[in-house]
Design a protein around this motif. Structure first.
Motif, PDB file in Angstrom:
ATOM      1  N   CYS A 141       5.845 -10.494  -1.606  1.00  0.00           N
ATOM      2  CA  CYS A 141       5.686 -10.281  -0.169  1.00  0.00           C
ATOM      3  C   CYS A 141       6.738 -11.091   0.576  1.00  0.00           C
ATOM      4  CB  CYS A 141       4.282 -10.708   0.274  1.00  0.00           C
ATOM      5  SG  CYS A 141       3.899 -10.376   2.016  1.00  0.00           S
ATOM      6  N   TYR A 142       7.078 -10.626   1.780  1.00  0.00           N
ATOM      7  CA  TYR A 142       7.972 -11.396   2.640  1.00  0.00           C
ATOM      8  C   TYR A 142       7.641 -11.100   4.090  1.00  0.00           C
ATOM      9  CZ  TYR A 142      11.012  -7.233   3.306  1.00  0.00           C
ATOM     10  OH  TYR A 142      11.505  -5.995   3.612  1.00  0.00           O
ATOM     11  N   LYS A 143       8.411 -11.659   5.010  1.00  0.00           N
ATOM     12  CA  LYS A 143       8.025 -11.709   6.425  1.00  0.00           C
ATOM     13  C   LYS A 143       7.898 -10.339   7.076  1.00  0.00           C
ATOM     14  CE  LYS A 143      12.827 -12.598   7.834  1.00  0.00           C
ATOM     15  NZ  LYS A 143      13.727 -13.578   8.492  1.00  0.00           N
ATOM     16  N   LYS A 144       8.495  -9.291   6.482  1.00  0.00           N
ATOM     17  CA  LYS A 144       8.400  -7.959   7.079  1.00  0.00           C
ATOM     18  C   LYS A 144       6.951  -7.490   7.192  1.00  0.00           C
ATOM     19  CE  LYS A 144      10.107  -3.202   6.518  1.00  0.00           C
ATOM     20  NZ  LYS A 144       8.807  -2.522   6.265  1.00  0.00           N
ATOM     21  N   LEU A 145       6.082  -7.971   6.310  1.00  0.00           N
ATOM     22  CA  LEU A 145       4.690  -7.524   6.346  1.00  0.00           C
ATOM     23  C   LEU A 145       4.044  -7.836   7.689  1.00  0.00           C
ATOM     24  CD1 LEU A 145       2.357  -6.237   4.718  1.00  0.00           C
ATOM     25  CD2 LEU A 145       1.665  -8.560   4.101  1.00  0.00           C
ATOM     26  N   GLU A 146       4.396  -8.979   8.262  1.00  0.00           N
ATOM     27  CA  GLU A 146       3.830  -9.363   9.555  1.00  0.00           C
ATOM     28  C   GLU A 146       4.242  -8.380  10.645  1.00  0.00           C
ATOM     29  OE1 GLU A 146       3.013 -13.529  11.878  1.00  0.00           O
ATOM     30  OE2 GLU A 146       4.924 -13.300  10.838  1.00  0.00           O
ATOM     31  N   VAL A 147       5.486  -7.905  10.597  1.00  0.00           N
ATOM     32  CA  VAL A 147       5.967  -6.912  11.552  1.00  0.00           C
ATOM     33  C   VAL A 147       5.258  -5.580  11.320  1.00  0.00           C
ATOM     34  CG1 VAL A 147       7.996  -5.655  12.381  1.00  0.00           C
ATOM     35  CG2 VAL A 147       8.206  -8.064  11.703  1.00  0.00           C
ATOM     36  N   ASP A 148       5.155  -5.182  10.054  1.00  0.00           N
ATOM     37  CA  ASP A 148       4.506  -3.911   9.724  1.00  0.00           C
ATOM     38  C   ASP A 148       3.067  -3.869  10.204  1.00  0.00           C
ATOM     39  OD1 ASP A 148       6.856  -3.232   8.496  1.00  0.00           O
ATOM     40  OD2 ASP A 148       6.110  -3.447   6.431  1.00  0.00           O
ATOM     41  N   ALA A 149       2.364  -4.999  10.072  1.00  0.00           N
ATOM     42  CA  ALA A 149       0.931  -5.029  10.381  1.00  0.00           C
ATOM     43  C   ALA A 149       0.654  -4.654  11.833  1.00  0.00           C
ATOM     44  CB  ALA A 149       0.352  -6.407  10.066  1.00  0.00           C
ATOM     45  N   HIS A 150       1.604  -4.914  12.714  1.00  0.00           N
ATOM     46  CA  HIS A 150       1.403  -4.583  14.126  1.00  0.00           C
ATOM     47  C   HIS A 150       1.385  -3.074  14.367  1.00  0.00           C
ATOM     48  CE1 HIS A 150       1.484  -8.692  15.539  1.00  0.00           C
ATOM     49  NE2 HIS A 150       2.639  -8.918  14.935  1.00  0.00           N
ATOM     50  N   THR A 151       1.835  -2.299  13.398  1.00  0.00           N
ATOM     51  CA  THR A 151       1.889  -0.840  13.569  1.00  0.00           C
ATOM     52  C   THR A 151       0.727  -0.133  12.889  1.00  0.00           C
ATOM     53  OG1 THR A 151       3.191  -0.390  11.548  1.00  0.00           O
ATOM     54  CG2 THR A 151       4.399  -1.048  13.534  1.00  0.00           C
ATOM     55  N   TRP A 152      -0.105  -0.880  12.141  1.00  0.00           N
ATOM     56  CA  TRP A 152      -1.164  -0.243  11.367  1.00  0.00           C
ATOM     57  C   TRP A 152      -2.261   0.321  12.264  1.00  0.00           C
ATOM     58  CZ3 TRP A 152      -1.810  -4.842   7.457  1.00  0.00           C
ATOM     59  CH2 TRP A 152      -0.731  -4.840   6.561  1.00  0.00           C
ATOM     60  N   THR A 153      -2.704   1.512  11.924  1.00  0.00           N
ATOM     61  CA  THR A 153      -3.888   2.110  12.539  1.00  0.00           C
ATOM     62  C   THR A 153      -5.083   1.808  11.647  1.00  0.00           C
ATOM     63  OG1 THR A 153      -3.680   4.198  11.340  1.00  0.00           O
ATOM     64  CG2 THR A 153      -2.416   3.971  13.396  1.00  0.00           C
ATOM     65  N   PRO A 154      -6.309   2.048  12.115  1.00  0.00           N
ATOM     66  CA  PRO A 154      -7.474   1.819  11.244  1.00  0.00           C
ATOM     67  C   PRO A 154      -7.371   2.555   9.906  1.00  0.00           C
ATOM     68  CG  PRO A 154      -8.195   2.087  13.497  1.00  0.00           C
ATOM     69  CD  PRO A 154      -6.717   2.367  13.498  1.00  0.00           C
ATOM     70  N   LYS A 155      -6.831   3.751   9.904  1.00  0.00           N
ATOM     71  CA  LYS A 155      -6.693   4.505   8.657  1.00  0.00           C
ATOM     72  C   LYS A 155      -5.698   3.840   7.711  1.00  0.00           C
ATOM     73  CE  LYS A 155      -5.904   9.186   6.896  1.00  0.00           C
ATOM     74  NZ  LYS A 155      -5.577  10.581   7.261  1.00  0.00           N
ATOM     75  N   ASP A 156      -4.682   3.193   8.266  1.00  0.00           N
ATOM     76  CA  ASP A 156      -3.674   2.530   7.436  1.00  0.00           C
ATOM     77  C   ASP A 156      -4.244   1.364   6.646  1.00  0.00           C
ATOM     78  OD1 ASP A 156      -1.653   4.233   8.308  1.00  0.00           O
ATOM     79  OD2 ASP A 156      -1.116   2.923   9.994  1.00  0.00           O
TER      80      ASP A 156
END
Length: 378
Positions: free
Chosen positions: A162-177
């Motif tokens: 894992c790396y820091k991109k996950l934190e950015v990605d998490a802001h785009t997640w919907t409940p289904k994601d």
């Protein structure tokens, strides 16, 4: 803000280039044709600095020395579990923006970010690499000096980094994601296939502090939750807050089967034993009295010694220090505590070899060689 235009294709999940064939790993679940496998554990605590990564690495070390296959899924954007296992994410340049000529970088190997972006059943297998060579175990070394519990049968540790991109990605997640990690780990790629988690005896998911969607995503991929905290005021306060997070995941995020199996007290600093004993006693009493949000049974503690930070700085397991005379005593105390927790973990998930491993461990460490920490736990 304008979307940057790049000179090459945008980085996409590149799950066809994994360096490790997970199909070569065979767990005892597969060997005994056990299909009901609840072996995925999420390591949780809302407070930062609780020692979740430390506990994850110690448990992985102990389980591998028991001869088991262990998968560590790093879900902390800091990537400390990945770094500790010698698998820090390396970014390579894949193109440059037309505006500003800035570099566009992507990880050299697949990470948990690509796994979640893909979200396809079974795809987690394609993002696994083996821990560095420092985490391999000489088959014939004695267990008390860092070798395997069963001579000639060392285990293996896999990593999804894992790396820091996950934190950015998490802001785009919907409940289904939030189902994506669970889908990739718990479902096979096709009919008659093997779900990735069944290839491993134990899957450990390390998480960041707080109650972000990253922790929710991790927990929804797990069957069991293990809490890690420190025996100090703020650490104790975070325990019911973390249980509230679990309750929220159970009800609001529809994962009613998530089971909290225990609480490990990490970094039990020797200098303030009175306060820590008092807090530990209060936690035990709250659990016995069934105080709301104190339902995690106390497993015991992991003492605080510099050999833990030495191991992390070296990107090596603490058990490697059992062979070094100057660090043998503190390493023994740490390893024994971690091993005792690992056995309790195996019992909690109903692992088919839990009883055999416990018996062999008790023989390897007879009572006269067990440290006070383990004596308290057993």
């Amino acid at each position: 803000m304008n979307t940057p235009v790049i000179t090459q294709a945008d980085p996409q999940p590149h799950l066809a280039t994994a360096q490790f064939d997970a199909a070569n790993v065979t767990s005892h679940w597969l060997q005994q044709a056990i299909t009901a496998v609840a072996n995925v554990l999420v390591i949780l605590m809302r407070k930062g600095g609780a020692g979740k990564t430390t506990a994850t690495l110690l448990l992985a070390d102990a389980l591998a020395r028991f001869g088991l296959s262990v998968l560590v899924v790093d879900m902390d954007p800091q990537g400390n579990s990945s770094i500790g296992l010698g698998k820090e994410v390396q970014l390579i340049e894949i193109g440059r923006t037309r505006i500003g000529n800035k570099p566009i970088k992507a990880p050299a190997d697949n990470t948990v970010c690509e796994v979640i972006e893909s979200g396809e059943p079974g795809v987690a297998d394609e993002a696994i690499t083996l821990a560095s060579s420092d985490w391999t175990y000489a088959p014939d070394d004695p267990f008390t000096r860092g070798g395997p519990l069963f001579p000639g049968v060392p285990g293996v540790i896999g990593v999804i980094a894992c790396y820091k991109k996950l934190e950015v990605d998490a802001h785009t997640w919907t409940p289904k994601d939030l189902e994506r990690l669970g889908t990739t780990l718990l479902l096979p790629a096709g009919p008659g296939g093997i779900a990735p988690h069944r290839r491993w005896d134990v899957v450990l998911i390390d998480t960041p502090p707080g109650g972000s969607l990253i922790s929710v995503q991790a927990a929804k991929a797990a069957f069991k939750a293990l809490f890690v905290s420190q025996a100090e005021k703020f650490g104790a306060k975070a325990i019911p807050e973390t249980m509230e997070l679990v309750e929220d995941i159970r009800h609001h995020y529809r994962h009613a089967d998530l089971d909290v199996i225990g609480l490990i007290l990490n970094e039990f600093v020797q200098q303030d034993r009175r306060t820590q004993r008092n807090i530990t006693a209060q936690l035990e009493q709250a659990h016995r009295d069934q105080v709301p949000f104190y339902g995690a049974p106390l497993w015991g503690r992991i003492p605080d010694y510099t050999v833990v930070s030495d191991a992390q700085d070296s990107e090596a397991p603490v058990s490697a220090f059992l062979a070094i005379s100057a660090s043998r005593q503190p390493a023994t105390k740490i390893c024994q505590a971690a091993e005792a927790h690992a056995i309790r973990l195996l019992e909690a998930i109903g692992h088919p070899r839990a009883a055999e491993i416990k018996s062999a461990w008790q023989t390897a460490w007879p009572e006269q060689l067990r440290t006070p920490v383990v004596a308290e736990m057993t």
